[in-house]
Design a protein around this motif. Structure first.
Motif, PDB file in Angstrom:
ATOM      1  N   THR A   1       0.823  -1.201   0.000  1.00 32.77           N
ATOM      2  CA  THR A   1       0.000   0.000   0.000  1.00 32.77           C
ATOM      3  C   THR A   1       0.862   1.258   0.000  1.00 32.77           C
ATOM      4  OG1 THR A   1      -1.664  -1.233   1.240  1.00 32.77           O
ATOM      5  CG2 THR A   1      -1.916   1.159   1.178  1.00 32.77           C
ATOM      6  N   SER A   2       1.908   1.257   0.814  1.00 36.15           N
ATOM      7  CA  SER A   2       2.883   2.346   0.856  1.00 36.15           C
ATOM      8  C   SER A   2       4.238   1.701   1.098  1.00 36.15           C
ATOM      9  CB  SER A   2       2.539   3.338   1.976  1.00 36.15           C
ATOM     10  OG  SER A   2       2.843   2.778   3.242  1.00 36.15           O
ATOM     11  N   ASP A   3       5.263   2.524   1.214  1.00 38.39           N
ATOM     12  CA  ASP A   3       6.596   1.961   1.457  1.00 38.39           C
ATOM     13  C   ASP A   3       6.659   1.148   2.733  1.00 38.39           C
ATOM     14  OD1 ASP A   3       7.574   3.053  -0.861  1.00 38.39           O
ATOM     15  OD2 ASP A   3       8.502   4.789   0.112  1.00 38.39           O
ATOM     16  N   ALA A   4       5.818   1.492   3.733  1.00 38.88           N
ATOM     17  CA  ALA A   4       5.925   0.852   5.041  1.00 38.88           C
ATOM     18  C   ALA A   4       4.696   0.051   5.443  1.00 38.88           C
ATOM     19  CB  ALA A   4       6.205   1.907   6.103  1.00 38.88           C
ATOM     20  N   THR A   5       3.642   0.009   4.595  1.00 35.15           N
ATOM     21  CA  THR A   5       2.407  -0.643   5.036  1.00 35.15           C
ATOM     22  C   THR A   5       1.774  -1.548   3.980  1.00 35.15           C
ATOM     23  OG1 THR A   5       0.999   1.188   4.303  1.00 35.15           O
ATOM     24  CG2 THR A   5       1.775   1.269   6.582  1.00 35.15           C
ATOM     25  N   ASP A   6       1.034  -2.502   4.497  1.00 32.93           N
ATOM     26  CA  ASP A   6       0.083  -3.296   3.722  1.00 32.93           C
ATOM     27  C   ASP A   6      -1.274  -3.042   4.378  1.00 32.93           C
ATOM     28  OD1 ASP A   6       2.208  -4.443   2.349  1.00 32.93           O
ATOM     29  OD2 ASP A   6       2.077  -6.376   3.360  1.00 32.93           O
ATOM     30  N   VAL A   7      -2.244  -2.606   3.597  1.00 31.71           N
ATOM     31  CA  VAL A   7      -3.598  -2.424   4.110  1.00 31.71           C
ATOM     32  C   VAL A   7      -4.465  -3.450   3.400  1.00 31.71           C
ATOM     33  CG1 VAL A   7      -5.571  -0.860   4.329  1.00 31.71           C
ATOM     34  CG2 VAL A   7      -3.236   0.030   4.566  1.00 31.71           C
ATOM     35  N   VAL A   8      -5.216  -4.213   4.208  1.00 34.18           N
ATOM     36  CA  VAL A   8      -6.044  -5.278   3.642  1.00 34.18           C
ATOM     37  C   VAL A   8      -7.452  -5.186   4.215  1.00 34.18           C
ATOM     38  CG1 VAL A   8      -5.254  -6.978   5.344  1.00 34.18           C
ATOM     39  CG2 VAL A   8      -6.155  -7.764   3.157  1.00 34.18           C
TER      40      VAL A   8
END
Length: 155
Positions: free
Chosen positions: A68-75
């Motif tokens: 989702t971003s350089d530091a996150t996964d959003v599910v």
């Protein structure tokens, strides 16, 4: 062709205890993030047709760029089927601009009584091609190890 990723673990707790940890918000935040990540549930509706949104944050984003971003996964996860204390079926969609992470992945948590414990098998089907199979199976195994530590300490 659909890909399936799988991992299993014997957990020294009864199926009802394990099942409860799959459907408790605070429990899920504690054990679901694999090693190297932390998780936060933003929405919680534990019923068939309900679901949750989880933000997974990499503790070291340099080694593991997020979806989702350089530091996150959003599910976003919906509960497709809940069969206490045997099975939880989830439909997961990653928030990502990269089309290699698009699609709906099905995660089936199957719980079978095994003596004084529970054999937990997680099968992911329709895994987006951007998710490396070896890394995904390692992540699932890490979550299962966390789940075992969590429920065995509480039991």
């Amino acid at each position: 062709m659909s890909r399936s990723d799988r991992a299993s673990r014997l957990i020294a707790a009864p199926p009802a205890t394990v099942y409860g940890a799959l459907l408790d918000r605070e429990s899920l935040e504690a054990w679901l993030p694999p090693e190297g990540m932390r998780g936060r549930v933003e929405h919680w509706d534990p019923r068939p047709g309900g679901g949750f949104r989880m933000v997974l944050t990499y503790l070291d984003a340099l080694d593991s760029p997020g979806k989702t971003s350089d530091a996150t996964d959003v599910v976003d996860v919906s509960f497709a089927e809940l069969v206490p204390p045997e099975r939880v079926v989830q439909k997961a969609v990653f928030e990502a601009d990269d089309p290699s992470y698009a699609g709906t992945m099905t995660m089936t948590w199957h719980l079978v009584s095994a003596g004084a414990g529970t054999e937990v098998t997680v099968t992911a089907t329709d895994v987006p091609p951007g998710i490396d199979q070896a890394d995904h199976e390692t992540g699932i195994a890490s979550s299962l190890a966390n789940l075992a530590s969590y429920v065995e300490a509480a039991d």
